[in-house]
Design an enzyme around this catalytic site. Sequence first.
Site, mmCIF file in Angstrom:
data_model
loop_
_atom_site.group_PDB
_atom_site.id
_atom_site.type_symbol
_atom_site.label_atom_id
_atom_site.label_comp_id
_atom_site.label_asym_id
_atom_site.label_seq_id
_atom_site.Cartn_x
_atom_site.Cartn_y
_atom_site.Cartn_z
ATOM 1 N N ASP A 329 11.070 34.856 29.470
ATOM 2 C CA ASP A 329 10.661 35.779 30.055
ATOM 3 C C ASP A 329 10.669 37.152 29.552
ATOM 4 O O ASP A 329 11.269 37.457 28.344
ATOM 5 C CB ASP A 329 11.578 36.014 31.370
ATOM 6 C CG ASP A 329 11.500 36.706 32.426
ATOM 7 O OD1 ASP A 329 10.339 36.648 32.956
ATOM 8 O OD2 ASP A 329 12.112 37.728 32.749
ATOM 9 N N GLU A 358 6.160 34.800 27.982
ATOM 10 C CA GLU A 358 5.424 35.564 29.176
ATOM 11 C C GLU A 358 5.009 36.866 28.474
ATOM 12 O O GLU A 358 5.479 37.923 28.171
ATOM 13 C CB GLU A 358 6.301 35.724 30.021
ATOM 14 C CG GLU A 358 5.672 36.709 31.259
ATOM 15 C CD GLU A 358 6.583 37.232 32.047
ATOM 16 O OE1 GLU A 358 6.019 37.689 33.358
ATOM 17 O OE2 GLU A 358 7.764 37.515 31.913
ATOM 18 N N ASP A 425 4.483 35.379 40.240
ATOM 19 C CA ASP A 425 4.330 36.822 39.944
ATOM 20 C C ASP A 425 3.038 37.483 40.567
ATOM 21 O O ASP A 425 2.970 38.535 40.542
ATOM 22 C CB ASP A 425 4.564 37.405 38.647
ATOM 23 C CG ASP A 425 5.977 37.414 37.964
ATOM 24 O OD1 ASP A 425 6.921 37.637 38.727
ATOM 25 O OD2 ASP A 425 6.312 37.123 36.829
#
Length: 573
Positions: A329, A358, A425
């Site tokens: 992340d 990410e 997201d």
Amino acid sequence: MNKSAVLHIPMSQDAFGTDEEHVTIRLRVGKNDLKRCILYYGDRACRLTPVIFTEVAMQVVAQSELFDYYEVQLEKPYKRLCYYFRLEDEKETILYYGDEFHTENVDDRSEYYQLPFNHRADIVSPPEWAKDTIIYNIFPDSFATGKNYISQQSVEKEFEGRKIRGKLGGTIQGITENVAYLEELGVNAIYINPIFVAGEYHKYDLLDYFHIDPCFGTNEEFKNMVNVFHNHGIRVIIDGVFNHCGWYFKAFEDVVEKGENSKYKDWFYHLEYPVVRPQNPETYPNYECFGYERMMPKLNTQNPEVENYFCKVCRYWLEEFNIDGWRLDVASEVNDHFWRAFAQTAKSVKKDAILIGEVWETASHWLDGTIFDSTMNYDFRKHCRRFFGNASIDAAQFDGRITNMRMRYRSQTVYAQLNLLDSHDVSRFLSLCGGDRERYQLAVLFQMTFPGMPSVFYGDEQGIEGILEEEYRHPMKWKERDALFSFFKTAISLRRSEKVLRQGSYRTVLAEKGSRLYVYEREQEGEKIRIFLNMEEEKQDISQWCLGGEILWQKGKKQEWLMPKGFLIERNG
């Protein structure tokens, strides 16, 4: 000659070893600017002066709106290379080396481009299984409580005196009990959003990195889930949130309580004392955090203690639970040294574990082989959104952007990128298509026939839509099968059954300005599969582009080489 368009960056995606026996060299030039490009390469350790060079013609392997990309793959070249280019257009011939244009050669070999040593340690080598993988991304709170069932009931549990919450009732056991559904769909890996102990339903505000969140289940249930999925031939990738933690992570609790006397004061980024947790969500905290999210303080990952702690976390889940990799992340906001240490730890435990960062932007910095194997390819989604979603670009513009995206990375990396249309997201892609299922299916088909790892977000195959977070994290639809399920199943089956669609080269066949007919092919060992994607309302004449071979799949039956809106996939005869 458009000299300003010429670009070559040594020791990068323009010059790299694909393995110890092969080296790829690329050169970017202006579109349709050259009639010929020649590479000259020699042994930089050659005992003769001048160096003896070998000549090899380069070929245009890709075109964007502005550039041609020339490429050649050298087989068993010298381990140590020096090289230069000869560029020819209609009017002149020039040499290009040392980032400068020349009219003649020099004896000093150091002035040429260099690949000092094609060292095996520097060759980018994602796990071999990546190129054959189709990922199913599960947001655990929203997916399943049991077999074909999501309770949609909020949950409140306690962990070491702290209340933690779930929103829709998804569990680890629910994921386990639906392995047959995922096996039927055809995916062979799952990526699960955070499952460790955290306060809120999304689980990005971490409290403990060594335990499964009680709202989801137990460590034992997770270990069983991994074993069950492995027995069904499905790999398991989990989410690592190491850029930040939650308000009530023990180390942050300690600095709030003890201030400068806390032994954890250097675990966090830019603290001011006293450390105050602002209750008003509009208040900016006096510590660095994820974005401006006050409840997610940023960890100081350059601190060796923090680095060692999370390397232990990495090792624990790989060794004790046999996971197959990590999605990492906010990867672009964490320092490189931390990620290199994390990668070394992961690979020392499980050599073929995959690390997916990410990174929403251009990711070549993180894909040199020392940090990540792959990144979440949001550029892929962006280009697909503009072509398939809102139809704001034509086939030529789409192909140009896809080409630039491909040529940005080493070829090995392209086949390991996680190509997504949806994630937890972003708005659902079907909604971005205005609910137009034809356009959506064309985007999915492109995803399934493009190099890289296709990623299906839970419920895409069930037609879940949504623009806002509350909508796109919708509970999984279990009551009945949407018609899209069959489409996804067929597209995934086609990819898995045709090696050329997973591992073959990619070449644009047709992408004209003003048109929304896009044709491309995949090729490997003489086998070609050509894909026609037609978003035009009127039938298109494709007679001169057809291979005349076996039709593998089509939607919108062609008549006398006139193709209606839809798709056609054929194999060479």
